[in-house]
Scaffold this active site. Structure first.
Site, PDB file in Angstrom:
ATOM      1  N   GLU A 242       1.512   4.108   2.651  1.00 61.35           N
ATOM      2  CA  GLU A 242       2.048   3.746   3.967  1.00 61.35           C
ATOM      3  C   GLU A 242       3.567   3.909   3.931  1.00 61.35           C
ATOM      4  O   GLU A 242       4.335   2.954   3.994  1.00 61.35           O
ATOM      5  CB  GLU A 242       1.598   2.333   4.321  1.00 61.35           C
ATOM      6  CG  GLU A 242       0.079   2.250   4.438  1.00 61.35           C
ATOM      7  CD  GLU A 242      -0.485   0.838   4.429  1.00 61.35           C
ATOM      8  OE1 GLU A 242       0.300  -0.131   4.534  1.00 61.35           O
ATOM      9  OE2 GLU A 242      -1.716   0.695   4.308  1.00 61.35           O
TER      10      GLU A 242
ATOM     11  N   HIS B 151       0.868  -1.177   0.000  1.00 62.91           N
ATOM     12  CA  HIS B 151       0.000   0.000   0.000  1.00 62.91           C
ATOM     13  C   HIS B 151       0.907   1.230   0.000  1.00 62.91           C
ATOM     14  O   HIS B 151       1.520   1.556   1.016  1.00 62.91           O
ATOM     15  CB  HIS B 151      -0.914  -0.018   1.219  1.00 62.91           C
ATOM     16  CG  HIS B 151      -1.810  -1.211   1.260  1.00 62.91           C
ATOM     17  ND1 HIS B 151      -2.190  -1.831   2.431  1.00 62.91           N
ATOM     18  CD2 HIS B 151      -2.399  -1.916   0.257  1.00 62.91           C
ATOM     19  CE1 HIS B 151      -2.981  -2.854   2.152  1.00 62.91           C
ATOM     20  NE2 HIS B 151      -3.117  -2.925   0.834  1.00 62.91           N
TER      21      HIS B 151
ATOM     22  N   HIS C 241       3.614  -2.492   6.943  1.00 63.20           N
ATOM     23  CA  HIS C 241       2.467  -1.649   6.608  1.00 63.20           C
ATOM     24  C   HIS C 241       2.350  -0.466   7.570  1.00 63.20           C
ATOM     25  O   HIS C 241       3.113  -0.329   8.519  1.00 63.20           O
ATOM     26  CB  HIS C 241       1.173  -2.471   6.699  1.00 63.20           C
ATOM     27  CG  HIS C 241       0.963  -3.415   5.564  1.00 63.20           C
ATOM     28  ND1 HIS C 241       0.169  -3.121   4.483  1.00 63.20           N
ATOM     29  CD2 HIS C 241       1.454  -4.661   5.348  1.00 63.20           C
ATOM     30  CE1 HIS C 241       0.167  -4.147   3.647  1.00 63.20           C
ATOM     31  NE2 HIS C 241       0.941  -5.096   4.149  1.00 63.20           N
TER      32      HIS C 241
ATOM     33  N   GLU D  61       2.311  -3.500  11.536  1.00 64.49           N
ATOM     34  CA  GLU D  61       1.564  -2.262  11.320  1.00 64.49           C
ATOM     35  C   GLU D  61       2.150  -1.156  12.188  1.00 64.49           C
ATOM     36  O   GLU D  61       2.318  -1.327  13.398  1.00 64.49           O
ATOM     37  CB  GLU D  61       0.084  -2.454  11.669  1.00 64.49           C
ATOM     38  CG  GLU D  61      -0.647  -3.469  10.803  1.00 64.49           C
ATOM     39  CD  GLU D  61      -1.058  -2.919   9.443  1.00 64.49           C
ATOM     40  OE1 GLU D  61      -0.839  -1.714   9.196  1.00 64.49           O
ATOM     41  OE2 GLU D  61      -1.603  -3.704   8.638  1.00 64.49           O
TER      42      GLU D  61
END
Length: 370
Positions: free
Chosen positions: A168, A165, A255, A331
């Site tokens: 990010e 993504h 991420h 994350e």
């Protein structure tokens, strides 16, 4: 005509100017191409020195993750090096950044950017380090190369990959920290036991285009791992094909999360072949990381999938199922890591780099058990 100028016509930029009325500047984030996703913004303001402007992103309420705006603070920079948190508020679907300009130029972004120019510089620098092998393993739909680096000679196969993504950007800051550590003497123990395969940026097209979540044709790469294709997701196809050649013992997919103000990991609960032994190694990694650094915790995170309900189109689940790997999604927050908050910078590129070192030090300590 206003003497204030707003533009995003550069590598990774994203904003549309709606109008300027005195000290108020109305803006919109542009959708990812062929997609409904949007949330990443990156733009500059010129000609406002000595003024305090209210920058209003008027379509924030329709973004991909509007629940991520409350408590969020945009990043601002006057030198493209230091990105400090800006005075930011969210109400009635509008994200408002209030900034007193003491310079001719200022840049604003969802998070400290990591542009394709920065990526190219990183690859050029690391590829010259002793013991590093570089390959272009594929080509994106916009014609950019997919860069792959191999470091180490050990039997364990470790894969690190980031930026599926593209918005990010903290993920590639993490990669810079990881690659600096992997090319230092500190990595010798790990590299004697493992071969480390690194894809620092899975989505160059989305990065350059200023996308949040998709590639050049609007594909979310982290929903393609069950059946990647040359026309929709060549980035995943070339990486997964190489993984099939090397095998995977440990995988870390890096991420950023829009809403949760903490660093955390997500696993592969719910895959058909789940075993307690495989799951325990995932848990051990998180527990050891939390013990190693105040910039990680294990209490906050995503809900776990129920048995048999894992989404195998997502890389972490696919690799755990496909290879029996200990497969981890890391994350990092767009906000801050609240358990160890930084009131000036929030979560940042530099802190992402340091967390990478902690992750790899923990991995070194458990590599024999994988």
């Amino acid at each position: 005509m206003s003497d204030i100028h707003v533009n995003a016509g550069f590598d990774g930029g994203n904003i549309r100017l709606i109008g300027i009325d005195g000290e108020r500047v109305d803006l919109e984030i542009v959708n990812d191409h062929d997609s409904d996703f949007y949330q990443w913004f990156y733009f500059r303001v010129a000609g406002a020195k000595g003024r305090t402007l209210t920058l209003r992103i008027v379509n924030a309420g329709g973004s991909a993750y509007p629940f991520g705006w409350p408590g969020y603070e945009a990043r601002a920079s006057t030198d493209l090096a230091a990105w400090r948190m800006a005075d930011t508020g969210y109400a009635d679907g509008v994200l408002t950044i209030t900034h007193a300009f003491d310079t001719d130029l200022a840049w604003f972004a969802y998070f400290a950017p990591y542009t394709m120019a920065m990526h190219e510089a990183l690859i050029a620098r690391i590829a010259l380090e002793p013991g590093v092998a570089h390959r272009q393993i594929g080509t994106t739909l916009d014609g950019q190369g997919i860069d792959y680096l191999r470091i180490g000679t050990g039997a364990k196969q470790v894969w690190l990959y980031a930026r599926q993504h593209p918005g990010e950007s903290m993920a590639e800051w993490w990669m810079e920290g990881a690659l600096d550590w992997l090319t230092s003497d500190a990595a010798s123990d790990l590299l004697a036991k493992a071969t480390v395969h690194v894809v620092p940026n899975m989505n160059p097209d989305g990065t350059r285009r200023g996308h949040l979540r998709t590639n050049a044709v609007g594909t979310n790469l982290n929903r393609e791992w069950h059946a990647p294709s040359a026309d929709k997701s060549p980035e995943v196809l070339c990486v997964r094909n190489l993984m099939d050649e090397t095998g995977v013992d440990f995988a870390l997919d890096v991420h950023g999360d829009e809403a949760i103000a903490a660093n955390f990991i997500a696993g592969f609960e719910g895959i058909p072949s789940w075993t307690e032994a495989q799951g325990q190694k995932f848990t051990d990694f998180g527990d050891r990381l939390a013990a190693a650094t105040p910039d990680f915790q294990t209490e906050k995170g995503y809900p776990k999938a129920k048995p048999g309900n894992a989404n195998l189109s997502m890389s972490t689940n696919q690799l755990a199922e496909r290879f029996g790997a200990v497969s981890v999604t890391l994350e990092m927050p767009f906000k801050d890591h609240d358990p160890n908050a930084d009131p000036e910078f929030g979560w940042s590129g530099e802190r992402s780099k340091r967390l990478a070192v902690s992750c790899l030090e923990v991995l070194t300590g458990m590599i024999d058990d994988l």
